[in-house]
Design a protein around this motif. Structure first.
Motif, PDB file in Angstrom:
ATOM      1  N   ILE A  12      38.755  42.564  46.789  1.00  0.00           N
ATOM      2  CA  ILE A  12      38.519  41.176  46.372  1.00  0.00           C
ATOM      3  C   ILE A  12      38.807  41.063  44.886  1.00  0.00           C
ATOM      4  CG2 ILE A  12      36.837  39.300  46.176  1.00  0.00           C
ATOM      5  CD1 ILE A  12      35.328  40.566  48.554  1.00  0.00           C
ATOM      6  N   ALA A  13      39.750  40.215  44.539  1.00  0.00           N
ATOM      7  CA  ALA A  13      40.126  39.993  43.144  1.00  0.00           C
ATOM      8  C   ALA A  13      39.134  39.011  42.521  1.00  0.00           C
ATOM      9  CB  ALA A  13      41.549  39.472  43.046  1.00  0.00           C
ATOM     10  N   HIS A  14      38.304  39.501  41.630  1.00  0.00           N
ATOM     11  CA  HIS A  14      37.266  38.712  40.968  1.00  0.00           C
ATOM     12  C   HIS A  14      37.903  37.690  40.043  1.00  0.00           C
ATOM     13  CE1 HIS A  14      33.919  38.368  37.889  1.00  0.00           C
ATOM     14  NE2 HIS A  14      33.355  37.960  39.019  1.00  0.00           N
ATOM     15  N   ARG A  15      37.779  36.412  40.385  1.00  0.00           N
ATOM     16  CA  ARG A  15      38.399  35.295  39.662  1.00  0.00           C
ATOM     17  C   ARG A  15      39.927  35.341  39.733  1.00  0.00           C
ATOM     18  NH1 ARG A  15      34.565  35.762  34.323  1.00  0.00           N
ATOM     19  NH2 ARG A  15      32.629  35.887  35.494  1.00  0.00           N
ATOM     20  N   GLY A  16      40.439  36.007  40.745  1.00  0.00           N
ATOM     21  CA  GLY A  16      41.880  36.207  40.877  1.00  0.00           C
ATOM     22  C   GLY A  16      42.304  37.425  40.083  1.00  0.00           C
ATOM     23  N   LEU A  17      43.620  37.659  40.009  1.00  0.00           N
ATOM     24  CA  LEU A  17      44.143  38.750  39.176  1.00  0.00           C
ATOM     25  C   LEU A  17      44.574  38.139  37.850  1.00  0.00           C
ATOM     26  CD1 LEU A  17      46.194  40.901  41.711  1.00  0.00           C
ATOM     27  CD2 LEU A  17      43.989  41.422  40.658  1.00  0.00           C
ATOM     28  N   PHE A  18      43.871  38.483  36.792  1.00  0.00           N
ATOM     29  CA  PHE A  18      44.072  37.841  35.496  1.00  0.00           C
ATOM     30  C   PHE A  18      43.845  38.845  34.375  1.00  0.00           C
ATOM     31  CE2 PHE A  18      39.569  37.757  36.157  1.00  0.00           C
ATOM     32  CZ  PHE A  18      39.013  37.900  34.902  1.00  0.00           C
ATOM     33  N   ASP A  19      44.288  38.459  33.182  1.00  0.00           N
ATOM     34  CA  ASP A  19      43.999  39.257  31.995  1.00  0.00           C
ATOM     35  C   ASP A  19      43.441  38.393  30.858  1.00  0.00           C
ATOM     36  OD1 ASP A  19      46.252  37.886  31.084  1.00  0.00           O
ATOM     37  OD2 ASP A  19      47.548  39.647  31.132  1.00  0.00           O
ATOM     38  N   ASN A  20      43.383  37.089  31.072  1.00  0.00           N
ATOM     39  CA  ASN A  20      42.938  36.112  30.069  1.00  0.00           C
ATOM     40  C   ASN A  20      43.764  36.166  28.786  1.00  0.00           C
ATOM     41  OD1 ASN A  20      41.145  34.642  31.549  1.00  0.00           O
ATOM     42  ND2 ASN A  20      39.305  35.620  30.740  1.00  0.00           N
TER      43      ASN A  20
END
Length: 163
Positions: A12-20
């Motif tokens: 499960i990607a927490h908040r999607g896959l991101f790096d901000n």
């Protein structure tokens, strides 16, 4: 696979896959990257001043946007075009997120424990007709109780943490 196996067996990607940096959390781009990786996606539900469910984690808008204020004090019309971290992505409504995912991967909706229990009805109204796999979680046991009593078919889970 039965309809609950994804919760145990799918990353499960927490908040999607991101790096901000190049991709903002809870954004269209982060959700698309999670889908491309075939991950379920965890999305944070929040509620605007006019009771419109959106995908956003923080109580305050300032970390992720140029708005200095709180989600619960801001109208959906003000929020809906706000860019996330100066990216091309804007804050998504729940309807936009559901349309984007469109059953391709499961969704775990996290409802903040800080939101009033009465907010559960607005979230339910937004997600009740979605045909893809999903579940709701919250650290607020009263929110989960609302779902148990009013929407028992929806999978739900208690998050641990301060309440």
């Amino acid at each position: 696979m039965n309809n609950q196996d994804w919760i145990k067996n799918t990353p499960i990607a927490h908040r999607g896959l991101f790096d901000n940096v190049t991709i903002a959390e809870n954004s269209k781009s982060a959700i698309e990257k999670a889908i491309d990786a075939n991950y379920a996606v965890e999305l944070d539900l929040s509620l605007t001043a006019d009771n419109h469910p959106i995908i956003f984690h923080d109580e305050s808008l300032s970390r992720m946007t140029d708005i200095d204020g709180y989600v619960l004090n801001t109208s959906f019309d003000t929020i809906k075009t706000e860019k996330l971290l100066k990216s091309e992505d804007h804050i998504l409504s729940v309807e936009e997120a559901l349309s984007l995912v469109d059953g391709r991967v499961p969704i775990l909706f996290n409802i903040s424990g800080d939101l009033p229990t009465t907010s559960a009805k607005y979230f339910y109204d937004a997600i009740k007709d979605y045909h893809g796999e999903f579940a709701v979680s919250s650290s607020n046991p009263y929110t989960l109780e609302w779902f148990k009593l009013n929407a028992p078919r929806i999978k739900r889970g208690q998050r641990s943490g301060a309440f």
